[in-house]
Design a protein around this motif. Structure first.
Motif, short mmCIF file in Angstrom:
data_model
loop_
_atom_site.label_atom_id
_atom_site.label_comp_id
_atom_site.label_asym_id
_atom_site.label_seq_id
_atom_site.Cartn_x
_atom_site.Cartn_y
_atom_site.Cartn_z
N ARG A 1 2.47 4.64 0.38
CA ARG A 1 2.16 5.83 1.18
C ARG A 1 0.75 5.78 1.75
O ARG A 1 0.42 6.55 2.66
N TYR A 2 -0.11 4.90 1.21
CA TYR A 2 -1.47 4.76 1.74
C TYR A 2 -1.52 3.95 3.03
O TYR A 2 -2.53 3.95 3.73
N TYR B 1 0.80 -1.22 0.00
CA TYR B 1 0.00 0.00 0.00
C TYR B 1 0.83 1.28 0.00
O TYR B 1 0.27 2.37 -0.13
N TRP C 1 -12.41 8.75 2.07
CA TRP C 1 -11.17 8.66 1.29
C TRP C 1 -10.99 7.25 0.72
O TRP C 1 -10.63 7.09 -0.45
N LEU D 1 -6.36 1.57 -4.50
CA LEU D 1 -5.95 0.56 -3.52
C LEU D 1 -6.00 -0.82 -4.13
O LEU D 1 -5.09 -1.65 -3.93
N ASN E 1 -10.92 6.28 -3.24
CA ASN E 1 -9.65 5.78 -3.77
C ASN E 1 -9.61 4.26 -3.84
O ASN E 1 -8.52 3.68 -3.87
#
Length: 472
Positions: A265-266, A263, A444, A452, A448
């Motif tokens: 930076r998520y 993942y 979010w 993902l 997104n």
């Protein structure tokens, strides 16, 4: 004519939802989760509130009783030994039954033996021995939770994780009734010893589920998944220290590195959502009973009828509805709706705090709270299940399940201070506001979702093509 059309359309829609409900909840893995949920929920109260009631009933000092709450630490730190459940094989049993089923059976045996042991220990004579028996139950119960969560994730696709979670919640809640009210009834009619003996025998429900279940992932497939994710296995010719280092990297370090690499930076935002999703619910729950009894003036029987009996059925309805909604609309929309409903239900308690005591109003608000809690819990469990890599199922989910309760429990400790400063109305308003971060993060995730999913898909393709795997 319009009325007839509406009635026919309503019947068609109802028939469609009923067929979908039966289709979802009649699946073999879902039914098995009902039994396994019962097995998971049964030990909890027997080392917490039911045990504390037993100690108080026989005259143990209050200060001493408080120390027994430390048994619950085992549930909060289970991520420490989750890698063992993922990778260590139990001699003979793992070969005959598979990795998940063998660990579930061993844990259930530990719970049953511990409860039987607790049954025949006199708290007035040997509290230390009782604490050791309780520790065996708590440790075995936490181990069973790890194994069951891994089994649930591997036994069904992400689409059916909502239904699997709903069945698990129903069995879990049913077990809480047996271990709570049921144990008290048995202790009153017979003795505490017989109450714990009966509870130990009820662990047979979980044993039956394990015996009739099928191992979700074969040893060959588990090794293949590991090879795709990890790369090269340690060679048998290597020394003991080298093999130990390889095992630590594979079982302990790799699950966390894998999640971060998938993942990128998520990962921080995802873990933050896991941590805050239940904060509003857990923080509010700490002060619920004092609010009902001390502030509103309801009797214990009234509170029990509304929150325990009526609330139980509303939670089950919410969980069942959440399972079907996840199948029909997907996980992320229901995750967002659950977060909104949780915060909104806390606002309803602000209204209750401003009005004279009204049992009917309380029942309506508690219904909304338990209904939203059931939907939110199922959506959260389904989402967390979809986030795990099946090469490290037990370890990664144990991390999530530990993280999702820790902040709420910590902040809940300050709930009494908040009530003393701002009253119950102010406290419930604050608890609702505490739900806003979860709502924003769920929004979010909803917006997104494609990004993902693409990251997970790219990671899987790289592993299948013999890519670098986990990079240290």
């Amino acid at each position: 004519m319009p009325s007839r059309f509406f009635n026919a359309g309503s019947r068609t829609a109802l028939s469609h939802w009923l067929r979908e409900f039966l289709h979802v909840y009649s699946r073999r893995p879902v039914l098995l989760m009902l039994l396994l949920g019962f097995s998971a929920g049964l030990p909890l109260l027997l080392v917490f509130s039911t045990l504390l009631a037993r100690l108080a009933d026989v005259g143990v000092e209050t200060a001493t009783i408080g120390f027994f709450a430390w048994l619950g630490i085992t549930y909060s730190v289970k991520v420490i030994w989750a890698p063992v459940i993922d990778w260590v094989r139990i001699p003979l049993f793992s070969r005959l039954m598979g990795q998940r089923r063998s660990w579930m059976l061993l844990a259930q045996a530990g719970v049953a033996v511990g409860l039987w042991w607790m049954a025949w220990i006199d708290p007035t004579q040997d509290l230390t021995l009782l604490a050791l028996a309780g520790l065996l139950v708590a440790f075995s119960s936490a181990t069973q939770d790890i194994a069951i969560d891994a089994f649930r994730i591997e036994a069904a696709s992400a689409r059916y994780q909502g239904a699997m979670s709903a069945a698990y919640v129903f069995g879990y809640r049913l077990a809480l009734l047996f271990a709570g009210a049921g144990a008290l009834y048995l202790a009153s009619a017979y003795s505490w010893s017989w109450a714990y003996v009966v509870m130990s025998m009820l662990m047979g429900v979980g044993v039956l589920a394990v015996l009739i279940a099928k191992e979700p992932v074969s040893d060959a497939e588990r090794k293949a998944r590991l090879a795709r994710t990890w790369g090269v296995e340690a060679k048998g010719s290597e020394g003991t220290l080298a093999r130990l280092q390889h095992w630590v990297r594979k079982a302990v370090i790799a699950p966390f590195v894998d999640f971060i690499q998938r993942y990128g930076r998520y990962a921080v935002l995802i873990l933050l959502l896991v941590a805050v999703y239940r904060v509003a619910d857990l923080a509010m729950g700490v002060m619920a009973n004092p609010f009902y009894l001390n502030f509103m003036g309801f009797t214990k029987v009234e509170v029990a009828n509304v929150t325990k009996v009526f609330g139980f059925f509303m939670t089950i309805i919410g969980s069942a509805a959440g399972g079907v909604l996840v199948v029909h609309y997907g996980i992320r929309p229901i995750l967002l709706i659950g977060a909104i409903m949780t915060a909104a239900s806390n606002l309803l308690f602000v209204l209750v705090a401003q009005l004279p005591a009204n049992l009917g109003l309380l029942a309506m608000v508690v219904s909304a709270d338990n209904l939203s809690g059931g939907i939110a819990t199922v959506a959260l469990i389904a989402w967390l299940s979809s986030m795990t890599n099946t090469a490290f199922t037990a370890t990664q989910y144990a991390l999530f399940s530990s993280l999702m309760t820790l902040p709420g429990k910590f902040l809940g400790g300050f709930s009494g201070v908040a009530v003393s400063l701002g009253g119950y109305g102010g406290f419930f308003l604050i608890s609702a506001v505490m739900g806003l971060p979860a709502i924003l993060l769920c929004w979010w995730v909803y917006r997104n979702g494609d990004k993902l999913d693409q990251r997970v898909s790219d990671a899987h393709k790289q592993a299948e093509q013999g890519g670098a795997g986990i990079d240290f």
